[in-house]
Design an enzyme around this catalytic site. Structure first.
Site, PDB file in Angstrom:
ATOM      1  N   CYS A   2      -7.864   2.841  -9.864  1.00 57.54           N
ATOM      2  CA  CYS A   2      -6.591   3.146  -9.180  1.00 57.54           C
ATOM      3  C   CYS A   2      -5.143   3.740  -9.697  1.00 57.54           C
ATOM      4  O   CYS A   2      -5.146   4.571 -10.889  1.00 57.54           O
ATOM      5  CB  CYS A   2      -5.549   2.101  -8.558  1.00 57.54           C
ATOM      6  N   ARG A  50      -5.463   1.691  -3.558  1.00 51.69           N
ATOM      7  CA  ARG A  50      -6.586   1.321  -4.690  1.00 51.69           C
ATOM      8  C   ARG A  50      -7.775   2.173  -4.006  1.00 51.69           C
ATOM      9  O   ARG A  50      -7.992   3.104  -2.529  1.00 51.69           O
ATOM     10  CB  ARG A  50      -6.731   0.232  -3.954  1.00 51.69           C
ATOM     11  N   LEU A  51      -8.754   2.781  -5.179  1.00 52.34           N
ATOM     12  CA  LEU A  51      -9.977   3.308  -5.090  1.00 52.34           C
ATOM     13  C   LEU A  51     -11.499   1.974  -5.294  1.00 52.34           C
ATOM     14  O   LEU A  51     -11.104   2.280  -6.259  1.00 52.34           O
ATOM     15  CB  LEU A  51      -9.928   4.664  -5.472  1.00 52.34           C
ATOM     16  N   ASN A  75      -5.214  -0.257 -13.365  1.00 50.59           N
ATOM     17  CA  ASN A  75      -6.101   0.930 -12.889  1.00 50.59           C
ATOM     18  C   ASN A  75      -7.360   0.846 -14.148  1.00 50.59           C
ATOM     19  O   ASN A  75      -7.231   0.501 -15.419  1.00 50.59           O
ATOM     20  CB  ASN A  75      -4.760   2.026 -13.482  1.00 50.59           C
ATOM     21  N   GLY A  76      -8.235   1.619 -13.517  1.00 51.82           N
ATOM     22  CA  GLY A  76      -9.584   0.879 -14.416  1.00 51.82           C
ATOM     23  C   GLY A  76     -10.752   0.315 -14.264  1.00 51.82           C
ATOM     24  O   GLY A  76     -10.578  -0.206 -12.949  1.00 51.82           O
ATOM     25  N   ILE A 292     -21.374  23.151 -12.402  1.00 49.46           N
ATOM     26  CA  ILE A 292     -20.976  23.893 -11.648  1.00 49.46           C
ATOM     27  C   ILE A 292     -21.189  25.892 -12.117  1.00 49.46           C
ATOM     28  O   ILE A 292     -21.830  25.750 -13.848  1.00 49.46           O
ATOM     29  CB  ILE A 292     -19.446  24.170 -12.326  1.00 49.46           C
ATOM     30  N   SER A 364     -19.290  10.982 -16.762  1.00 53.78           N
ATOM     31  CA  SER A 364     -19.567  11.778 -17.834  1.00 53.78           C
ATOM     32  C   SER A 364     -19.586  11.828 -18.977  1.00 53.78           C
ATOM     33  O   SER A 364     -19.962  10.790 -19.954  1.00 53.78           O
ATOM     34  CB  SER A 364     -18.097  12.565 -17.802  1.00 53.78           C
TER      35      SER A 364
END
Length: 648
Positions: A2, A50-51, A75-76, A292, A364
């Site tokens: 978020c 919010r995500l 957030n997190g 990529i 990642s």
């Protein structure tokens, strides 16, 4: 995942300006496009974008305790939240949701400020406790998630995930901090806790701070965690390899919790390949991977990524990026809010853009180089350190100092003849030498770059003080452990984590980092450095542990990195843009730079006499920051980012 923001009245219970709070919250729309919410009460305003990843149905924020005396914006991700939830239920607490956010609220109710000790994850959160008339702010141990704040002269405290939300309030001066600019031109970023703006700060990793109404002075953040390199484990190499695989699997497994589509970055390097291999062994369906490819073979690792994708039969997607993909300069300047000079932000932005077309969460391999000893500069530093220890400082300093001054800068020559930096390093102690080796514009260059008036503003401040401060707290004299500690506190936070957070959240993508799991970090800090670098082999124990999982072509090939062809750009397609930006009016108007030296950098690079691509990129991004952040209204920057996101 978020974006959080808000205001807190440190002097009383004044009413919050709703329009300002809404503007602050909307500035971070890209961090959380799924939902947005505001909470206002006398003396407090919370904003949240919010995500939704976990508990999509009931995980909205701000989230409160039962009597609404405690409110949280967060957030997190807390990866051990299910375990914590069970523990807190056993202590008598009831849960209304299935979210990790509510776990933090209950942990605060039970443990108070010590709640951070129980959290395993990446996080930045702010808790308001009405009964205590206090605001508590905390940031995760490795600094994966950001938190910025500013105390205004009128007593209002502003905070936000990104600086743009604090700037959007309108009450913070945009006066730049000369000390921050000294750090930027040395390192390519502004080191915690400083920001580019005099009135704003970053909360440092592994720190928390408690604000109380009526406090006479601004409270100082306190550390709640630090890594200690004991290097005292007696474990055998074979057992260490087994335990490392087990610990990696545990870390990855915790990060597979999601109610949204999940995948991974796959660059073809050791770190991301190891994460994908672990995911493939833990998941019932094929892993979604993306990478990529570059049309310049000097920068293209896609064939190695394909080896791993084929081995584990992943759903692999590759996007070709032109080597002249430099149209993002102004976008990046707006996105990062501060001057930021890592050119790999361009491919990072593109790979996040690609990933978000297919997944909402991506794992990642970030942190692997710092954690396992993967950088080439580590091996060079250890070689130099052996020489430093063999010769007394009183002999080294005048001998190598003189050689460093006299030896020419020969960027065009074979690597073994480019000895100037080595001579300069040998004339210094270990911390000074490492700072010198990682600086973009080293001390003598900054001395020529800055004007006399700007140097007066610095009043003798040198960015080396950042490294000196952390070096004195490292608690180790082991040559490798010392520079790993320095990177944990500087480069990993200020460069790598900043790059990935802003690039991913620009596309509303959550990135998780199993190689920065703090129990893994703590365990690795007990292993002797000889297991991390052995001879000329970096990441030794990691590569040995991964031999059953990954092909030797991936494990033991030369490190390539995630780079772009700056040197060629500045002599070709960006030749005029570089001249206009660096020799133009905007930089000149600051009065901070020596124009003759700027002209020399440009001329010597474009003629092929020297490779000044990194200093020129640093100047180019600073000029873009002045235009796109300092000179622009908040709403202009916001609209630009949203337009770019929607058209992507």
């Amino acid at each position: 995942m978020c974006g959080i923001t808000g205001l807190f009245d440190t002097q009383g219970r004044r009413e919050v300006d709703r329009a300002r709070l809404a503007r602050m919250n909307d500035s971070q729309w890209h961090r959380g496009p799924d939902e947005g919410a505001l909470h206002l009460e006398p003396g407090l305003g919370f904003g949240h974008r919010r995500l939704s990843i976990i508990d999509i149905a009931t995980g909205q924020q701000p989230i409160f305790n039962d009597d609404q005396s405690v409110a949280l914006v967060f957030n997190g991700e807390i990866y051990n939240y299910l375990e914590l939830m069970q523990q807190l239920r056993g202590l008598g607490y009831h849960f209304r949701t299935k979210s990790d956010s509510e776990t933090i609220v209950r942990a605060w109710e039970h443990w108070g400020e010590d709640c951070v000790q129980h959290l395993r994850g990446m996080f930045a959160f702010v808790i308001h406790d009405r009964r205590r008339q206090a605001l508590f702010m905390a940031r995760d141990r490795m600094g994966v998630k950001p938190l910025h704040y500013a105390l205004l002269p009128d007593g209002w405290l502003l905070f936000g995930s990104e600086l743009k939300s604090v700037l959007a309030h309108g009450g913070l001066s945009r006066e730049l901090d000369p000390l921050a600019l000294e750090e930027y031109f040395a390192l390519g970023y502004t080191a915690e806790p400083r920001t580019a703006f005099k009135g704003a700060k970053k909360l440092s990793p592994g720190h928390c701070v408690l604000w109380k109404v009526g406090q006479a002075s601004e409270p100082q953040p306190r550390p709640y965690w630090d890594v200690r390199f004991t290097l005292d484990s007696k474990i055998s190499q074979a057992d260490a390899e087994v335990e490392l695989r087990e610990r990696l699997n545990e870390s990855v497994k915790l990060r597979l919790q999601s109610e949204r589509t999940l995948g991974a970055f796959l660059s073809g390097g050791v770190d991301s390949s190891a994460v994908v291999a672990s995911m493939a062994g833990l998941m019932n369906e094929p892993v979604n991977t993306c990478s990529i490819a570059f049309d310049d073979p000097k920068f293209n690792e896609s064939e190695f990524a394909q080896l791993v994708a084929d081995r584990y039969k992943t759903n692999h997607r590759v996007e070709m990026v032109k080597s002249d993909d430099f149209d993002l300069i102004d976008t990046l300047a707006r996105l990062y809010d501060e001057p930021y000079a890592d050119s790999s932000a361009i491919p990072t932005y593109r790979v996040c853009q690609l990933a978000r077309q297919h997944v909402t969460v991506a794992l990642s391999g970030d942190g692997g180089d710092e954690t396992f000893g993967g950088y080439r500069r580590y091996r060079l530093h250890l070689m130099e350190e052996r020489l430093r220890q063999a010769l007394p400082y009183g002999l080294r300093k005048p001998l190598f100092g003189t050689l460093g001054q006299l030896y020419p800068k020969m960027d065009w020559a074979p690597r073994f003849l480019r000895a100037k930096t080595t001579f300069e390093g040998l004339a210094r102690n270990a911390v000074q030498a490492y700072f010198h080796s990682v600086s973009i514009l080293r001390g003598p260059m900054r001395e020529q770059l800055f004007s006399a008036s700007f140097k007066r503003e610095l009043a003798g401040y040198n960015a080396f003080e950042v490294f000196e401060r952390h070096g004195s707290a490292a608690g180790t004299e082991d040559p490798l452990a010392l520079i790993q500690y320095l990177d944990y506190k500087t480069y990993l936070v200020g460069d790598i984590n900043t790059k990935v957070d802003r690039a991913s959240m620009a596309h509303s993508l959550e990135v998780r980092e199993p190689l920065m799991d703090h129990p893994l970090i703590e365990w690795l800090a007990t292993l002797p450095s000889s297991l991390k670098i052995q001879g000329q082999e970096g990441k030794y124990i990691f590569k040995k542990a991964m031999e059953p999982w990954l092909p030797n072509e991936v494990l033991y090939r030369p490190k390539m990195g995630f780079a772009v062809p700056l040197a060629r750009w500045f002599r070709g397609p960006l030749k005029q843009r570089v001249r206009q930006a660096i020799l133009g009016e905007r930089l000149a108007s600051t009065g901070w730079f020596n124009r003759d030296y700027l002209l020399r950098l440009v001329e010597d690079h474009q003629s092929g006499k020297s490779d000044y691509s990194a200093p020129l990129w640093t100047l180019l991004m600073f000029e873009a920051f002045l235009r796109q952040v300092v000179d622009r209204a908040d709403t202009d920057g916001l609209q630009g980012l949203q337009t770019e996101r929607m058209s992507a």
